[in-house]
Design an enzyme around this catalytic site. Structure first.
Site, mmCIF file in Angstrom:
data_model
loop_
_atom_site.group_PDB
_atom_site.id
_atom_site.type_symbol
_atom_site.label_atom_id
_atom_site.label_comp_id
_atom_site.label_asym_id
_atom_site.label_seq_id
_atom_site.Cartn_x
_atom_site.Cartn_y
_atom_site.Cartn_z
ATOM 1 C CG ASP A 43 -22.745 1.440 -95.867
ATOM 2 O OD1 ASP A 43 -23.366 1.883 -95.004
ATOM 3 O OD2 ASP A 43 -21.539 1.610 -96.041
ATOM 4 C CE1 TYR A 48 -16.183 4.183 -97.048
ATOM 5 C CE2 TYR A 48 -18.009 3.278 -97.854
ATOM 6 C CZ TYR A 48 -17.283 3.604 -96.993
ATOM 7 O OH TYR A 48 -17.554 3.171 -95.735
ATOM 8 C CE LYS A 77 -20.904 4.560 -93.901
ATOM 9 N NZ LYS A 77 -20.279 3.904 -95.269
ATOM 10 C CG HIS A 110 -17.334 8.440 -93.089
ATOM 11 N ND1 HIS A 110 -17.242 8.163 -94.537
ATOM 12 C CD2 HIS A 110 -17.215 7.105 -92.394
ATOM 13 C CE1 HIS A 110 -16.719 6.896 -94.546
ATOM 14 N NE2 HIS A 110 -16.667 6.210 -93.461
#
Ligand code: A2P
Length: 317
Positions: A43, A48, A77, A110
């Site tokens: 994931d 990130y 996302k 997201h």
């Protein structure tokens, strides 16, 4: 390993590796090790800040023959600053280039939150745009276009309330197949589980271990620590597992995908082993009693003074 079945026959391994908070310096080694251990679901998300390192690990692992691309399930996302219809495909293309992939298995919106283009994280309300100005329906139409172009196989959302899912279902050409939300015994979201099961939407549980490595600004003094919950320790002892394994197994027993994050080889192995941990009906009933509507990811960072977003209109509980 159990899988979640999608309408076109695709199967998502129910247990994946989370990568939120995995530092770029650690995540390359972690993903390589995860694939060696047998993880087949990773994931990711653009925000990130570690997709290039994950991409390097995937690329090398495919080349080394550890695993084939088509044996993997990769999710990413769309970040909140790319909701405008012309920005959606370029955002996915950047993620694909970073991950060294030709397509994603699943691409998610997201957050149901819009940030001004060019701003990564809002410093004040002026960096945010309301959903009345840039509605989710516009973003969703662009997401549907990505499936038409085979840039991703499935589309879904994250952090969506039941009301927002319903609005999407009412208008979508392709219905959302996934809602990725915070789920653990302190935040069980049973109404969401029912709604999604009735509407053919899968759920993925994020922060399944309580995300104790969240940035300090996201923590509340004196908050309960999930991994220190006495009942979970008792059940872990009873079934010869660790507390983390009980938490992961709980999510699997509820039929949700689950993405524990770790960059530590021993803990990654232990977490993968949770797929084999059985909980009894009695264990599940006892765990049901832990529900306390405790969000570790409250979303309050979307609500600076004057923001169109509030906890009330974000979660709509
Ligand atoms: P680490 O990456 O050093 O293993 P969440 O998935 O809820 O976001 O939780 C992630 C946090 O839980 C990280 O701090 C991670 O640390 C830690 N963690 C991951 N697996 C385990 C485990 N099996 N036992 C204890 N802590 C774990």
């Amino acid at each position: 390993m159990k899988t979640l079945q999608f309408g076109n026959g695709d199967q998502m391994p129910i247990l994946g590796l989370g990568t939120w908070k995995s530092a770029p310096g650690d995540v390359y080694r972690a993903v390589k090790e995860a694939l060696r251990l047998g993880y087949r679901h990773i994931d990711c998300a653009a925000i990130y800040g570690n997709e290039p390192e994950i991409g390097q690990a995937l690329h090398e692992s495919f080349k080394e023959g550890v695993v084939h691309r088509d044996q993997m399930w990769i999710t990413s996302k769309l970040w909140n600053n790319s909701h405008a219809s012309e920005d959606v495909q370029p955002a996915l293309e950047k993620t694909l280039a970073d991950l060294h992939l030709g397509y994603l298995d699943l691409y998610l919106i997201h957050w149901p939150v819009v940030i001004k283009k060019g701003v990564v994280f809002p410093e004040s309300a002026k960096d945010l745009i309301g959903l009345d100005v840039l509605p989710i329906s516009e973003t969703w139409k662009a997401m549907e276009g990505l499936v038409d172009k085979s840039l991703c196989r499935h589309i879904g959302v994250s952090n969506f309330s039941i009301a927002k899912l319903q609005a999407l279902l009412d208008n979508a050409k392709l219905k959302p197949e996934m809602n990725q939300i915070e789920l653990h015994p302190y935040l069980q979201q049973s109404a969401m589980l029912d709604f999604c099961s009735k509407n053919g939407i899968h759920l993925t549980a994020y922060s399944p271990l309580g995300s104790s490595d969240r940035p300090p600004g996201m923590k509340v003094k004196g908050e309960p620590v999930l991994l220190q919950e006495p009942l979970i320790a008792t059940i872990a002892k009873r079934c010869g597992a660790t507390q983390a394994q009980v938490l992961i197994s709980w999510a699997i027993h509820r039929g949700t995908a689950v993405i524990p994050k770790s960059v530590n080889p021993e803990r990654m192995k232990q977490n993968l082993g949770a797929a084999e941990v059985s909980l009894t009906q009695n264990d599940m009933e006892e765990l049901a009693g832990l529900d306390r509507n405790r969000r570790y990811v409250s979303g309050d960072f979307w609500s600076p003074e004057g923001s169109p977003y509030t906890a009330a209109n974000l979660w709509e509980e």
